[in-house]
Motif scaffolding. Structure first.
Motif, PDB file in Angstrom:
ATOM      1  N   ILE A  23       8.546 -15.744  62.375  1.00 19.60           N
ATOM      2  CA  ILE A  23       7.561 -15.086  61.825  1.00 19.60           C
ATOM      3  C   ILE A  23       6.388 -14.871  61.109  1.00 19.60           C
ATOM      4  CG2 ILE A  23       8.113 -13.364  59.787  1.00 19.60           C
ATOM      5  CD1 ILE A  23      11.117 -13.603  60.210  1.00 19.60           C
ATOM      6  N   LEU A  24       6.352 -16.583  60.388  1.00 18.97           N
ATOM      7  CA  LEU A  24       5.555 -16.148  59.635  1.00 18.97           C
ATOM      8  C   LEU A  24       4.474 -17.538  59.919  1.00 18.97           C
ATOM      9  CD1 LEU A  24       6.144 -17.059  56.232  1.00 18.97           C
ATOM     10  CD2 LEU A  24       5.227 -14.529  56.792  1.00 18.97           C
ATOM     11  N   GLY A  25       4.538 -18.143  61.208  1.00 17.73           N
ATOM     12  CA  GLY A  25       4.213 -18.828  61.575  1.00 17.73           C
ATOM     13  C   GLY A  25       4.524 -20.800  61.189  1.00 17.73           C
ATOM     14  N   TYR A  26       4.873 -20.865  60.197  1.00 13.37           N
ATOM     15  CA  TYR A  26       5.096 -22.034  59.178  1.00 13.37           C
ATOM     16  C   TYR A  26       6.254 -21.803  58.652  1.00 13.37           C
ATOM     17  CZ  TYR A  26       2.488 -18.835  55.764  1.00 13.37           C
ATOM     18  OH  TYR A  26       2.508 -17.713  55.068  1.00 13.37           O
ATOM     19  N   CYS A  27       6.396 -22.992  57.802  1.00 18.39           N
ATOM     20  CA  CYS A  27       8.232 -22.506  56.816  1.00 18.39           C
ATOM     21  C   CYS A  27       7.759 -23.787  56.235  1.00 18.39           C
ATOM     22  CB  CYS A  27       9.527 -22.973  58.364  1.00 18.39           C
ATOM     23  SG  CYS A  27      10.635 -23.478  56.617  1.00 18.39           S
ATOM     24  N   TYR A  28       7.355 -23.561  54.575  1.00 21.11           N
ATOM     25  CA  TYR A  28       6.989 -24.573  53.091  1.00 21.11           C
ATOM     26  C   TYR A  28       8.855 -24.711  53.093  1.00 21.11           C
ATOM     27  CZ  TYR A  28       2.557 -22.152  52.850  1.00 21.11           C
ATOM     28  OH  TYR A  28       1.364 -21.874  52.567  1.00 21.11           O
ATOM     29  N   TYR A  29       9.488 -23.776  52.599  1.00 19.39           N
ATOM     30  CA  TYR A  29      10.810 -24.614  52.878  1.00 19.39           C
ATOM     31  C   TYR A  29      11.876 -23.154  53.041  1.00 19.39           C
ATOM     32  CZ  TYR A  29      10.056 -27.226  48.803  1.00 19.39           C
ATOM     33  OH  TYR A  29      10.436 -28.361  48.759  1.00 19.39           O
ATOM     34  N   MET A  30      13.347 -24.306  53.616  1.00 18.90           N
ATOM     35  CA  MET A  30      14.200 -22.666  53.824  1.00 18.90           C
ATOM     36  C   MET A  30      14.450 -21.813  52.589  1.00 18.90           C
ATOM     37  SD  MET A  30      14.693 -23.585  56.565  1.00 18.90           S
ATOM     38  CE  MET A  30      14.832 -25.094  57.723  1.00 18.90           C
ATOM     39  N   GLU A  31      14.223 -22.204  51.267  1.00 20.57           N
ATOM     40  CA  GLU A  31      15.002 -21.362  51.161  1.00 20.57           C
ATOM     41  C   GLU A  31      13.530 -20.436  49.611  1.00 20.57           C
ATOM     42  OE1 GLU A  31      16.280 -25.459  50.355  1.00 20.57           O
ATOM     43  OE2 GLU A  31      14.708 -24.669  49.486  1.00 20.57           O
ATOM     44  N   VAL A  32      14.059 -19.515  49.894  1.00 26.72           N
ATOM     45  CA  VAL A  32      12.530 -18.449  48.532  1.00 26.72           C
ATOM     46  C   VAL A  32      12.445 -18.924  47.751  1.00 26.72           C
ATOM     47  CG1 VAL A  32      11.871 -16.550  48.673  1.00 26.72           C
ATOM     48  CG2 VAL A  32      13.041 -16.809  50.407  1.00 26.72           C
ATOM     49  N   ILE A  33      13.661 -19.528  46.983  1.00 28.40           N
ATOM     50  CA  ILE A  33      14.273 -19.742  45.597  1.00 28.40           C
ATOM     51  C   ILE A  33      14.989 -21.218  45.433  1.00 28.40           C
ATOM     52  CG2 ILE A  33      14.350 -19.754  42.767  1.00 28.40           C
ATOM     53  CD1 ILE A  33      13.166 -16.843  42.991  1.00 28.40           C
ATOM     54  N   HIS A  34      14.899 -22.694  45.444  1.00 27.34           N
ATOM     55  CA  HIS A  34      15.621 -23.041  45.111  1.00 27.34           C
ATOM     56  C   HIS A  34      16.364 -23.240  44.080  1.00 27.34           C
ATOM     57  CE1 HIS A  34      16.715 -27.248  44.833  1.00 27.34           C
ATOM     58  NE2 HIS A  34      16.670 -27.509  46.680  1.00 27.34           N
ATOM     59  N   ARG A  35      17.333 -24.031  44.292  1.00 25.93           N
ATOM     60  CA  ARG A  35      18.240 -23.388  42.903  1.00 25.93           C
ATOM     61  C   ARG A  35      17.691 -24.280  41.271  1.00 25.93           C
ATOM     62  NH1 ARG A  35      22.550 -20.593  40.742  1.00 25.93           N
ATOM     63  NH2 ARG A  35      22.786 -21.609  38.897  1.00 25.93           N
ATOM     64  N   ASP A  36      16.991 -25.353  41.559  1.00 25.69           N
ATOM     65  CA  ASP A  36      16.717 -26.216  40.775  1.00 25.69           C
ATOM     66  C   ASP A  36      15.803 -25.457  39.760  1.00 25.69           C
ATOM     67  OD1 ASP A  36      18.654 -28.487  41.426  1.00 25.69           O
ATOM     68  OD2 ASP A  36      16.857 -29.533  43.022  1.00 25.69           O
ATOM     69  N   HIS A  37      14.841 -23.836  40.987  1.00 23.24           N
ATOM     70  CA  HIS A  37      13.781 -24.011  39.827  1.00 23.24           C
ATOM     71  C   HIS A  37      14.317 -22.664  39.713  1.00 23.24           C
ATOM     72  CE1 HIS A  37      11.635 -26.857  42.668  1.00 23.24           C
ATOM     73  NE2 HIS A  37      11.636 -27.811  41.114  1.00 23.24           N
ATOM     74  N   LEU A  38      15.740 -22.490  39.741  1.00 19.90           N
ATOM     75  CA  LEU A  38      16.143 -20.673  39.325  1.00 19.90           C
ATOM     76  C   LEU A  38      17.560 -20.945  37.879  1.00 19.90           C
ATOM     77  CD1 LEU A  38      16.441 -18.194  41.629  1.00 19.90           C
ATOM     78  CD2 LEU A  38      19.174 -19.411  40.479  1.00 19.90           C
ATOM     79  N   THR A  39      16.864 -20.155  36.865  1.00 23.69           N
ATOM     80  CA  THR A  39      17.757 -19.437  36.066  1.00 23.69           C
ATOM     81  C   THR A  39      18.575 -18.484  35.759  1.00 23.69           C
ATOM     82  OG1 THR A  39      15.989 -20.851  34.527  1.00 23.69           O
ATOM     83  CG2 THR A  39      17.310 -19.692  33.397  1.00 23.69           C
ATOM     84  N   LEU A  40      19.601 -18.538  35.639  1.00 23.23           N
ATOM     85  CA  LEU A  40      20.489 -17.175  35.321  1.00 23.23           C
ATOM     86  C   LEU A  40      20.210 -16.839  34.149  1.00 23.23           C
ATOM     87  CD1 LEU A  40      23.410 -18.611  37.545  1.00 23.23           C
ATOM     88  CD2 LEU A  40      22.083 -16.855  37.947  1.00 23.23           C
ATOM     89  N   LEU A  41      20.400 -15.281  33.836  1.00 25.23           N
ATOM     90  CA  LEU A  41      19.620 -15.013  32.801  1.00 25.23           C
ATOM     91  C   LEU A  41      21.298 -14.317  32.188  1.00 25.23           C
ATOM     92  CD1 LEU A  41      17.305 -12.417  33.277  1.00 25.23           C
ATOM     93  CD2 LEU A  41      17.001 -14.808  32.110  1.00 25.23           C
TER      94      LEU A  41
END
Length: 378
Positions: free
Chosen positions: A360-378
């Motif tokens: 779709i984009l022509g490139y893929c930086y990451y499989m995840e849009v937000i990685h678990r390690d960079h995510l905080t549940l509120l």
């Protein structure tokens, strides 16, 4: 008490990711020529550490020193263009030597040149991070140096000590090691007072500790104790312990990995995840919103998963990659995280499978849009 025991008590983490900084004074003789024995010795220790299963990033000074040696200069020139010219020559000399020595121990090395701007800009910060991650996946040792040839005073890191600390933050290191020509931190300058007491562990960097730093040292490197304390501040504020040790000590890196008492240990303020997740959850302002379906909400909340494009139903706001954004479920905000993609990219890939991102984009930086390690549940 053993350093590693201090570290283990402070954080029950496996030390798996190390950033090792080697100063000019460690790599060169006092006349500025390369110290082949030392360079070889450090390469062998790093190869051994890597074979033990650690991930190592090397931050190396010495480009200007190597350039001086190559050009037969005795004294470091004061002009910036002259220094940059020497760095340009020395950078190649240095990489050639590292290639040679690491090659002896079947290791592949890569050159990564950074400037302050690369760290300050979120976009470039993430790019640098992706590059380093990819190199480690290929089992390569990144050798990071400041891009001296183009960095003027205002964009200089001030010294590779700071660069090393920022690199440690960049790769989420478990430990930063600065190798220099000093054994660690003393209560006063040991050159003035040979009886000066040695400090084994620093639990927090107080004004008193800063006042022990004194003035910059050797004529070859650009950093004295001051930049090392600055580096310790950056690392420990980001939850990363730092060890300052003498690079000429026989098996210094192996000793550190084995948990022997070596150098001065600076302990971090808090457990790293606490710092990072705290920053994402509370200190940062969010720059956009993503709404997710029930499946994704459940995966984030209860199964500790990363956010994939397939679970995203809509995106709001204009934000870039590296921005902190809110994640909304059925009943409101459920989490915040650092996005690997900008809003227009997410708009294109929402609802799609990760494997189709590149199509779709022509490139893929990451499989995840937000990685678990960079995510905080509120």
């Amino acid at each position: 008490m053993h350093h590693m025991k201090d570290l283990e008590e402070k954080r029950s983490l496996n030390m798996k990711r190390m950033v090792i900084k080697v100063g000019t004074s460690t790599l060169t003789h006092s006349n500025g020529r390369i110290n082949y024995y030392r360079m070889d010795h450090i390469a062998r220790q790093i190869a051994d550490i890597k074979n033990m299963g650690y991930e190592v990033t090397l931050v190396s000074s010495g480009a200007i020193g190597s350039g001086m040696g190559k050009m037969g200069l005795r004294k470091k020139p004061s002009g910036i263009p002259q220094r940059q010219a020497l760095a340009a020559v020395g950078q190649g000399v240095m990489m050639h030597m590292y290639e040679k020595f690491f090659g002896e121990y079947s290791q592949i090395v890569a050159q990564v040149l950074l400037t302050r701007d690369d760290i300050n800009s979120r976009e470039r910060y993430l790019n640098a991070r992706h590059t380093l991650t990819a190199l480690h996946r290929y089992d390569v040792i990144p050798i990071v140096n400041e891009n001296d040839t183009i960095s003027f005073d205002e964009i200089r890191f001030g010294d590779n000590d700071n660069l090393a600390a920022l690199t440690a933050v960049l790769v989420d290191a478990d430990l930063l090691v600065l190798l220099s020509d000093i054994d660690g931190l003393y209560q006063e300058n040991p050159q003035d007072n040979p009886e000066a007491p040695f400090i084994e562990t620093v639990t927090s960097i107080t004004e008193k500790i800063e006042s022990m730093a004194g003035k910059p040292g050797s004529n070859l490197g650009s950093g004295g104790m001051i930049t090392k304390i600055e580096a310790a501040k950056i690392a420990t504020n980001n939850g990363i312990p730092m060890i300052l040790a003498n690079g000429s000590q026989q098996e210094v890196l192996l000793d550190i990995v084995e948990g022997k008492k070596v150098g001065t240990l600076f302990l971090p303020k808090e457990h790293r995840m606490g710092v990072k997740k705290g920053w994402i959850g509370f200190a940062s302002k969010t720059e956009g919103e993503i709404t997710v379906d029930e499946g994704a909400e459940n995966a984030l909340r209860n199964r500790g998963k990363s956010l994939l494009p397939s679970g995203i139903t809509s995106v709001k706001g204009t934000f870039e990659r590296g921005s902190v954004i809110s994640i909304f479920g059925k009943k409101g905000e459920i989490a915040r995280g650092i996005s690997n993609y900008g809003f227009n990219e997410i708009d294109k890939i929402k609802g799609c499978q990760s494997k189709d991102i590149e199509k779709i984009l022509g490139y893929c930086y990451y499989m995840e849009v937000i990685h678990r390690d960079h995510l905080t549940l509120l």
